[in-house]
Design a protein around this motif. Structure first.
Motif, short mmCIF file in Angstrom:
data_model
loop_
_atom_site.label_atom_id
_atom_site.label_comp_id
_atom_site.label_asym_id
_atom_site.label_seq_id
_atom_site.Cartn_x
_atom_site.Cartn_y
_atom_site.Cartn_z
N ILE A 104 33.14 8.05 -37.96
CA ILE A 104 33.29 8.06 -36.51
C ILE A 104 32.45 9.18 -35.89
N GLN A 105 32.45 10.36 -36.54
CA GLN A 105 31.63 11.45 -36.03
C GLN A 105 30.15 11.11 -36.14
N ALA A 106 29.77 10.49 -37.26
CA ALA A 106 28.36 10.15 -37.46
C ALA A 106 27.90 9.07 -36.50
N ILE A 107 28.80 8.23 -36.03
CA ILE A 107 28.44 7.15 -35.12
C ILE A 107 27.81 7.69 -33.85
N ASN A 108 28.12 8.95 -33.48
CA ASN A 108 27.53 9.53 -32.29
C ASN A 108 26.02 9.64 -32.39
N SER A 394 21.41 17.65 -28.11
CA SER A 394 21.29 18.40 -29.36
C SER A 394 20.63 17.56 -30.46
N ARG A 395 20.65 16.25 -30.31
CA ARG A 395 20.00 15.38 -31.30
C ARG A 395 18.48 15.42 -31.18
N HIS A 396 17.99 15.91 -30.06
CA HIS A 396 16.55 15.91 -29.81
C HIS A 396 15.99 17.33 -29.73
N SER A 414 37.62 18.83 -22.30
CA SER A 414 38.60 18.27 -23.24
C SER A 414 38.48 18.93 -24.61
N HIS A 415 39.62 19.07 -25.27
CA HIS A 415 39.68 19.78 -26.55
C HIS A 415 38.78 19.12 -27.60
N TYR A 416 38.78 17.77 -27.65
CA TYR A 416 37.99 17.09 -28.68
C TYR A 416 36.51 17.40 -28.52
N GLU A 422 31.52 23.10 -31.00
CA GLU A 422 31.61 24.21 -31.94
C GLU A 422 31.07 23.85 -33.32
N ALA A 423 31.08 22.56 -33.65
CA ALA A 423 30.62 22.13 -34.97
C ALA A 423 29.11 21.89 -35.03
N ILE A 424 28.42 21.98 -33.89
CA ILE A 424 26.97 21.74 -33.85
C ILE A 424 26.26 23.09 -33.76
N ASP A 425 25.51 23.41 -34.79
CA ASP A 425 24.88 24.73 -34.89
C ASP A 425 23.86 24.99 -33.80
N THR A 426 23.24 23.94 -33.30
CA THR A 426 22.16 24.14 -32.33
C THR A 426 22.66 24.25 -30.88
#
Length: 557
Positions: A104-108, A394-396, A414-416, A422-426
């Motif tokens: 589900i996270q990768a689907i983004n 951030s993907r680009h 939103s919390h999600y 926070e999980a994306i280093d860039t």
């Protein structure tokens, strides 16, 4: 040579487990074999090779089902590359239960339409409904060759950017050519135009438009701009989630409905790169995808959609409610639903007006994503729309910095979404920060930032600033027609009653209905309504509820 009209569309499946690969191909062939050709591959690389052959041979691909966990190339990596070959093919991810969260996270990363849990027994309940939906979406978009509109312009031209955004948000296929490139120069020469004429838009039939207005552009690419009738049962003004919801329910319940939009269907929600907390989409859905489906649904039920029409006045003429457009024409109906939403506030920084569309953008401006590759991108704002844009860019981009006036994102996001960021280093978050100035001649090159607490100032280099700093309603044209609150939002229902008294000028022997304005027969839905809940789901619900109240109003007449 293969006759494309005779070639069966392809359903492609890729899984490195031979048993699973054979099983899914068998189940697909059993249900869809008469109308589709089933192609299976045992690796992402083999599947890409197969797709390249299909592309060269002119065979259409309807849908692709890829296993999430494969060696050498994951299902996400495969689908991302496959989209370059067949962008209109629909996409699904096959995943084991243990990998669901990761999938589900990768689907983004890729705009996947569905994901499927393995095993999918019985296929009649778990596999076929998903594939049916994929095929339906593919048929709606079509896979026949598309006659593209050509747009010739300059990267840092605000009118060029506006034309691209208008076409993209209205789902009109187009191809971009820069005036700095040989092909762009050849097109300008063939069109008898010069760089001073940009943007130059060339339609598939060879018509040339120089610096067209949105109305001219809409008419040239086949969008409807003129109503087919003078009188309707219902006029819906604004095609965001609330307006689309009202149009779907109005038309489906037998009201002759016209939906009027100034820019493009979807409103602010349509610009969202991904909405992840909307009911029924556990893996998220892009704003453009959600609103495009809603628009097609409204049209299917008979809604007439008018694009690029600016509404400037509303008045009552007896029992009719009359809407006047900026060009002086008008249309009337028994009832009106105002769903005009809100617009992003402009940035209060020196140079921002001059550089809007030339490095400073309001909303996600997804058409700019490719030019962000390897760049430092800055996003202003602390609400969900800013967070969704930061994740998308951030993907680009090399880096994305979120500039927030407050202490943190926790009060407004939103919390999600905070967890994702926070999980994306860039992605970095810079609190207590204000943009004082945007600097550049023909385009943005630098930002001057100020710490709100210490007044310390520093400058950073950037060509891309995306602004999401709150919103205001576009309701000045309603002044003196309906009651508004001090911020310009339209009051409705109980909010119109003061000490139990009905609003001045109210002529009916009843109180206003819950979503009814101070002008009987004019209802309000979504963000433009005073005290509304600023959420997509709430807006859709209010659009549907407003139609119910319109029926009640019409029964009273």
């Amino acid at each position: 040579m293969i006759d494309r009209r005779a070639a069966k569309p392809v359903l492609l499946t890729v899984d490195d487990d031979p048993g699973v690969s054979r099983a899914v191909a068998r189940d697909l062939r059993r249900r869809y074999g008469e109308d589709f050709r089933i192609v299976r591959a045992d690796s992402g690389r083999d599947a890409l090779d197969a797709l390249k052959e299909l592309k060269l041979r002119g065979e259409p691909v309807a849908a692709m089902l890829a296993d999430y966990r494969m060696p050498e190339m994951t299902g996400i990596d495969f689908l991302e590359q496959a989209m370059d070959l067949f962008p209109r093919a629909r996409r699904a991810l096959l995943t084991a239960y243990a990998d669901t969260d990761a999938a589900i996270q990768a689907i983004n990363v890729v705009d996947v339409d569905h994901y499927l849990l393995k095993p999918w027994d019985p296929p009649e309940e778990k596999l076929y409904p998903v594939v049916d939906a994929l095929i339906e979406m593919w048929r709606a978009t079509g896979e026949s060759p598309v006659d593209e509109v050509k747009v010739v312009g300059h990267r840092w031209s605000a009118p060029s950017f506006a034309a691209r955004e208008f076409l993209a948000r209205n789902t009109v296929p187009y191809r971009w050519f820069s005036v700095d490139e040989p092909e762009g120069q050849r097109l300008l020469s063939a069109a008898g135009a010069t760089p001073d004429d940009i943007p130059v838009v060339i339609t598939p039939d060879g018509r040339v438009l120089r610096t067209p207005s949105e109305v001219e552009l809409a008419g040239a690419v086949g969008l409807s701009t003129a109503p087919s009738a003078d009188f309707y049962d219902l006029i819906v003004i604004g095609a965001g989630p609330a307006g689309l919801g009202a149009a779907v329910y109005g038309a489906s319940e037998g009201l002759r409905t016209v939906l009027v939009e100034r820019e493009a269907t979807g409103g602010q929600a349509g610009q969202s790169s991904r909405i992840e907390n909307y009911l029924g989409f556990p893996d998220g859905v892009s704003g453009s995808q959600l609103t495009d489906r809603a628009r097609r649904q409204a049209v299917k039920f008979g809604t007439e959609v008018l694009a690029a029409r600016d509404v400037v006045a509303l008045e009552a003429r007896g029992s009719a409610r009359v809407v006047r457009f900026g060009d002086g024409t008008e249309v009337a109906a028994h009832a009106v639903i105002l769903a005009t939403g809100v617009a992003y506030r402009t940035l209060d920084a020196d140079g921002s007006d001059r550089l809007t569309g030339r490095g400073v953008y309001y909303g996600s401006a997804n058409t700019e994503a490719p030019s962000c590759a390897g760049q430092a991108v800055y996003v202003v704002g602390g609400a969900n729309s800013a967070g969704q844009a930061a994740v998308f860019f951030s993907r680009h981009a090399r880096s994305v910095t979120i500039l927030v006036r407050g202490e943190s994102l926790k009060r407004s996001m939103s919390h999600y979404l905070i967890e994702q960021i926070e999980a994306i280093d860039t992605i970095a978050v810079r609190p207590n920060t204000i943009v004082d100035e945007v600097v550049g001649d023909d385009h943005l090159v630098r930002l001057r930032l100020r710490d709100r607490l210490t007044d310390a100032v520093d400058e950073v280099e950037s060509n891309h600033l995306f602004v999401f700093i709150g919103a205001r309603p576009h309701t000045d044209w309603l002044d003196g027609v309906v009651e508004r609150d001090p911020l310009g939002f339209v009051r409705t229902g109980p909010d119109l009653l003061v000490s139990g008294e009905r609003p001045a000028g109210w002529t009916l022997d009843r109180d206003p209905y819950y979503l009814e304005s101070s002008l009987p027969g004019v209802f309000v839905a979504g963000d433009v309504r005073s005290e509304s809940v600023k959420r997509v789901a709430a807006a859709v619900g209010e659009g549907a509820m407003a139609v119910t109240l319109v029926h009640r109003y019409l029964e009273d007449q």
